[in-house]
Design a protein around this motif. Structure first.
Motif, PDB file in Angstrom:
ATOM      1  N   ILE A  57       0.887  -1.141   0.098  1.00 38.35           N
ATOM      2  CA  ILE A  57       0.000   0.102   0.044  1.00 38.35           C
ATOM      3  C   ILE A  57       0.959   1.168   0.020  1.00 38.35           C
ATOM      4  CG2 ILE A  57      -0.196  -0.117   2.582  1.00 38.35           C
ATOM      5  CD1 ILE A  57      -3.104   1.113   2.196  1.00 38.35           C
ATOM      6  N   THR A  58       0.280   2.209  -0.665  1.00 38.96           N
ATOM      7  CA  THR A  58       1.336   3.545  -0.782  1.00 38.96           C
ATOM      8  C   THR A  58       1.257   4.173   0.334  1.00 38.96           C
ATOM      9  OG1 THR A  58      -0.586   4.844  -1.925  1.00 38.96           O
ATOM     10  CG2 THR A  58       1.134   3.584  -3.259  1.00 38.96           C
ATOM     11  N   ILE A  59       2.276   5.045   0.624  1.00 40.41           N
ATOM     12  CA  ILE A  59       2.356   5.842   1.874  1.00 40.41           C
ATOM     13  C   ILE A  59       1.181   6.773   1.859  1.00 40.41           C
ATOM     14  CG2 ILE A  59       4.088   7.228   0.731  1.00 40.41           C
ATOM     15  CD1 ILE A  59       3.809   6.414   4.526  1.00 40.41           C
ATOM     16  N   SER A  60       1.130   7.524   0.581  1.00 35.92           N
ATOM     17  CA  SER A  60      -0.139   8.481   0.653  1.00 35.92           C
ATOM     18  C   SER A  60      -1.687   7.693   1.045  1.00 35.92           C
ATOM     19  CB  SER A  60      -0.431   9.161  -0.570  1.00 35.92           C
ATOM     20  OG  SER A  60      -0.317   8.168  -1.933  1.00 35.92           O
ATOM     21  N   ALA A  61      -1.741   6.527   0.651  1.00 36.55           N
ATOM     22  CA  ALA A  61      -3.268   5.821   0.891  1.00 36.55           C
ATOM     23  C   ALA A  61      -3.085   5.291   2.385  1.00 36.55           C
ATOM     24  CB  ALA A  61      -3.303   4.523   0.118  1.00 36.55           C
ATOM     25  N   GLU A  77      -3.913   6.520   9.022  1.00 31.88           N
ATOM     26  CA  GLU A  77      -3.004   6.589   9.781  1.00 31.88           C
ATOM     27  C   GLU A  77      -1.987   7.833   9.447  1.00 31.88           C
ATOM     28  OE1 GLU A  77      -1.461   3.031  11.706  1.00 31.88           O
ATOM     29  OE2 GLU A  77      -2.952   1.897  10.603  1.00 31.88           O
ATOM     30  N   PRO A  78      -2.306   9.024   9.990  1.00 37.28           N
ATOM     31  CA  PRO A  78      -1.281  10.084   9.496  1.00 37.28           C
ATOM     32  C   PRO A  78      -0.010  10.001   9.629  1.00 37.28           C
ATOM     33  CG  PRO A  78      -3.511  10.993  10.223  1.00 37.28           C
ATOM     34  CD  PRO A  78      -3.434   9.641  10.545  1.00 37.28           C
ATOM     35  N   ILE A 111       0.482  -2.623   7.869  1.00 40.43           N
ATOM     36  CA  ILE A 111      -0.828  -2.505   8.242  1.00 40.43           C
ATOM     37  C   ILE A 111      -1.673  -3.752   8.297  1.00 40.43           C
ATOM     38  CG2 ILE A 111      -3.186  -1.527   7.655  1.00 40.43           C
ATOM     39  CD1 ILE A 111      -1.566   0.812   6.510  1.00 40.43           C
ATOM     40  N   GLU A 112      -2.097  -4.262   9.284  1.00 40.85           N
ATOM     41  CA  GLU A 112      -2.823  -5.459   9.265  1.00 40.85           C
ATOM     42  C   GLU A 112      -4.591  -5.307   9.324  1.00 40.85           C
ATOM     43  OE1 GLU A 112       0.435  -8.390  11.269  1.00 40.85           O
ATOM     44  OE2 GLU A 112      -1.464  -7.896  12.901  1.00 40.85           O
ATOM     45  N   GLU A 113      -5.004  -6.095   8.701  1.00 42.57           N
ATOM     46  CA  GLU A 113      -6.626  -6.225   8.167  1.00 42.57           C
ATOM     47  C   GLU A 113      -7.303  -7.357   8.925  1.00 42.57           C
ATOM     48  OE1 GLU A 113      -9.973  -5.954   5.104  1.00 42.57           O
ATOM     49  OE2 GLU A 113      -7.788  -5.154   4.467  1.00 42.57           O
ATOM     50  N   GLN A 114      -7.916  -7.688   9.735  1.00 42.24           N
ATOM     51  CA  GLN A 114      -8.271  -8.711  10.213  1.00 42.24           C
ATOM     52  C   GLN A 114      -9.417  -9.348   9.410  1.00 42.24           C
ATOM     53  OE1 GLN A 114      -9.695  -8.776  14.338  1.00 42.24           O
ATOM     54  NE2 GLN A 114      -9.886 -10.961  14.364  1.00 42.24           N
ATOM     55  N   LEU A 115      -9.282 -10.707   9.246  1.00 45.01           N
ATOM     56  CA  LEU A 115     -10.085 -11.446   7.961  1.00 45.01           C
ATOM     57  C   LEU A 115     -10.812 -12.499   8.833  1.00 45.01           C
ATOM     58  CD1 LEU A 115      -7.822 -12.226   5.261  1.00 45.01           C
ATOM     59  CD2 LEU A 115      -9.245 -10.337   5.385  1.00 45.01           C
ATOM     60  N   GLU A 116     -12.154 -12.910   8.364  1.00 46.62           N
ATOM     61  CA  GLU A 116     -12.593 -14.013   8.866  1.00 46.62           C
ATOM     62  C   GLU A 116     -11.836 -15.352   8.815  1.00 46.62           C
ATOM     63  OE1 GLU A 116     -16.850 -16.620   8.619  1.00 46.62           O
ATOM     64  OE2 GLU A 116     -16.221 -14.888   7.222  1.00 46.62           O
ATOM     65  N   SER A 117     -11.430 -15.737   9.740  1.00 47.15           N
ATOM     66  CA  SER A 117     -10.489 -16.928   9.785  1.00 47.15           C
ATOM     67  C   SER A 117     -11.172 -18.419   8.923  1.00 47.15           C
ATOM     68  CB  SER A 117     -10.407 -17.684  11.308  1.00 47.15           C
ATOM     69  OG  SER A 117      -9.409 -16.387  11.915  1.00 47.15           O
TER      70      SER A 117
END
Length: 500
Positions: free
Chosen positions: A83-87, A92-93, A101-107
């Protein structure tokens, strides 16, 4: 989302059965669940599964790596996991490049596919752990004799079952001549090393290593095993003949006799284990010449000439002992050389006498001509052991004065003459090193006068000249711009010819 499954029970059971730590099993299960997650959400994503070690519950996360914004119209290298720094800074400024960055998924459920993958990973981890434990166990046995049973005779060598799921490799070039093995045969070998390769740790065995000889004597001779007798050096022609040098600090003990044993029983036991290899046991001596004499026994040595600069010795033996001293195919002198660490040249007494007379005549001529002394004085110096001008020039003054017939005036004259000759030789050698090479002398436009002038400034070859500029040449010669440029191009001509 948490999934309550009996993972903790599975982990504990597998750990006890396989003798592998629970952490290794947990890591294997996490790897299996990551694999199952990628099958559900996409093979190109990056995922992380975290299993709670206490409860057995687990959570799944998709991982993004923060990277710099790409140049205009340039795509991300890994769009499914970057993911790009600007996105990233939209949510998260304060986030920085290199963060995640971690995005929780359905296990995913710990179903059949995940279980099968976990099984494969666990088996692999168990094998790696078992190999590691085997390597650790046998690491302590490196440099020792170990026993095993021939499991398989393969192209690369003999696979030896060492017990406890451990196998050793005895390569064919590490076996003794005329030895042959079949599955089920018992074998004793020396553990040389444990190496790492793609198949895991490999236990390397040898029956030709000198270390095996030493270990066998430790078994057969209690005094060696207890350290009362020390093996100082060994040399082997595996399966044929070997030599060992022994010593003891106990003046009441004969170390050679102790190693031989009553009626040769001890050394014979060692020889039998090595396929009848003949073992010579010699007494160690700190004096290199005496050690060589011991190593060459029973050959009767007439004289030894030691050259410490080249670590060589000329050994003269009686004619009737010459073949015995050399041995079949030079074996005896070769083993003696290896044992003592000196290069040994065995010659007959007659050859030694002839060689000695020739060297004496050469030395006599050197002293009489270069020192300007009478033959009697030159012979006196030779008789006192002087063999070079350096020795006469720089030996302590009192050693020369101790020679009968030499007073302080003669000694000073000898030393000064020797130093003058050495200085003249050094200057001549330095002049020789500054001579121009043939390729420079033969270059068109460069005569001997110009070549010698260039050589005085360290320009000795055609390539040395080719690397100079016009200004460089003008500084050290009388050439003008045109002449300097011409000789440089002549020197560089072979470069262009090589390229063509």
């Amino acid at each position: 989302m948490n999934k309550e499954i009996p993972l903790k029970l599975i982990v504990g059971t597998v750990s006890n059965e396989k003798g592998v730590s629970e952490e290794v099993i947990f890591e294997a299960l996490e790897a299996a669940l990551v694999s199952a997650t990628k099958k559900k959400y996409g093979a190109n994503i990056e995922a992380r599964v975290a299993i709670d070690r206490k409860t057995g519950t687990y959570e799944t996360f998709r991982v993004w790596h923060v990277v710099a914004d790409p140049q205009q119209n340039q795509p991300l290298e890994l769009p499914f996991s970057q993911i790009t720094i600007s996105a990233a800074q939209v949510d998260e400024p304060n986030i920085q490049i290199g963060a995640t960055i971690e995005e929780q998924l359905e296990s995913v459920e710990f179903g059949r596919i995940a279980a099968q993958t976990a099984k494969q990973v666990i088996i692999q981890k168990v094998r790696e752990a078992e190999r590691s434990m085997v390597a650790s166990e046998f690491k302590a046995k490196q440099g020792q004799l170990i026993n095993g049973v021939v499991k398989k005779v393969a192209r690369e060598g003999i696979i030896v079952d060492l017990g406890g799921n451990a196998e050793g490799l005895l390569k064919k070039d590490q076996t003794l001549p005329k030895e042959s093995y079949r599955p089920g045969d018992r074998v004793r070998a020396y553990l040389t090393e444990i190496i790492q390769d793609t198949r895991g740790p490999q236990i390397m065995l040898s029956r030709t290593d000198s270390g095996m000889l030493g270990e066998l004597f430790k078994i057969e001779v209690p005094e060696v095993g207890e350290g009362i007798i020390e093996i100082k050096a060994m040399a082997r022609d595996p399966g044929v003949r070997s030599k060992i040098a022994v010593k003891t600090n106990d003046g009441r003990m004969d170390p050679v006799g102790a190693c031989v044993g009553m009626r040769g029983a001890r050394v014979q036991a060692v020889s039998n284990e090595l396929g009848g290899e003949r073992v010579d046991i010699v007494l160690w001596d700190d004096n290199p010449a005496q050690l060589v004499m011991n190593a060459m026994s029973p050959a009767e040595i007439v004289s030894i000439v030691v050259d410490e600069e080249s670590d060589t010795m000329d050994i003269a033996v009686k004619d009737e002992y010459l073949s015995q001293a050399i041995g079949r195919g030079g074996q005896n002198v070769k083993l003696a050389s290896e044992l003592t660490g000196w290069t040994l040249n065995v010659i007959s007494a007659q050859e030694a006498q002839t060689k000695n007379e020739q060297e004496k005549a050469t030395l006599l001529q050197t002293f009489t001509e270069q020192l300007g002394v009478e033959t009697d004085l030159a012979e006196l110096l030779i008789a006192e052991g002087f063999t070079t001008l350096e020795e006469i020039a720089y030996v302590p003054l009192n050693e020369l004065l101790e020679i009968e017939g030499l007073d302080e005036e003669i000694v000073e004259a000898l030393r000064n003459r020797a130093k003058d000759v050495l200085l003249t030789q050094a200057i001549a050698h330095e002049d020789d090193s500054q001579k121009p090479a043939d390729d420079l002398l033969s270059l068109e436009g460069v005569g001997s006068e110009l070549a010698n002038k260039l050589a005085q400034h360290g320009i000795l070859t055609r390539d040395d000249l080719a690397e100079l500029s016009v200004d460089d040449i003008k500084e050290i010669t009388d050439l003008n711009d045109e002449q300097a440029a011409k000789v440089i191009m002549e020197a560089r001509a072979h470069w262009f010819a090589d390229e063509n």
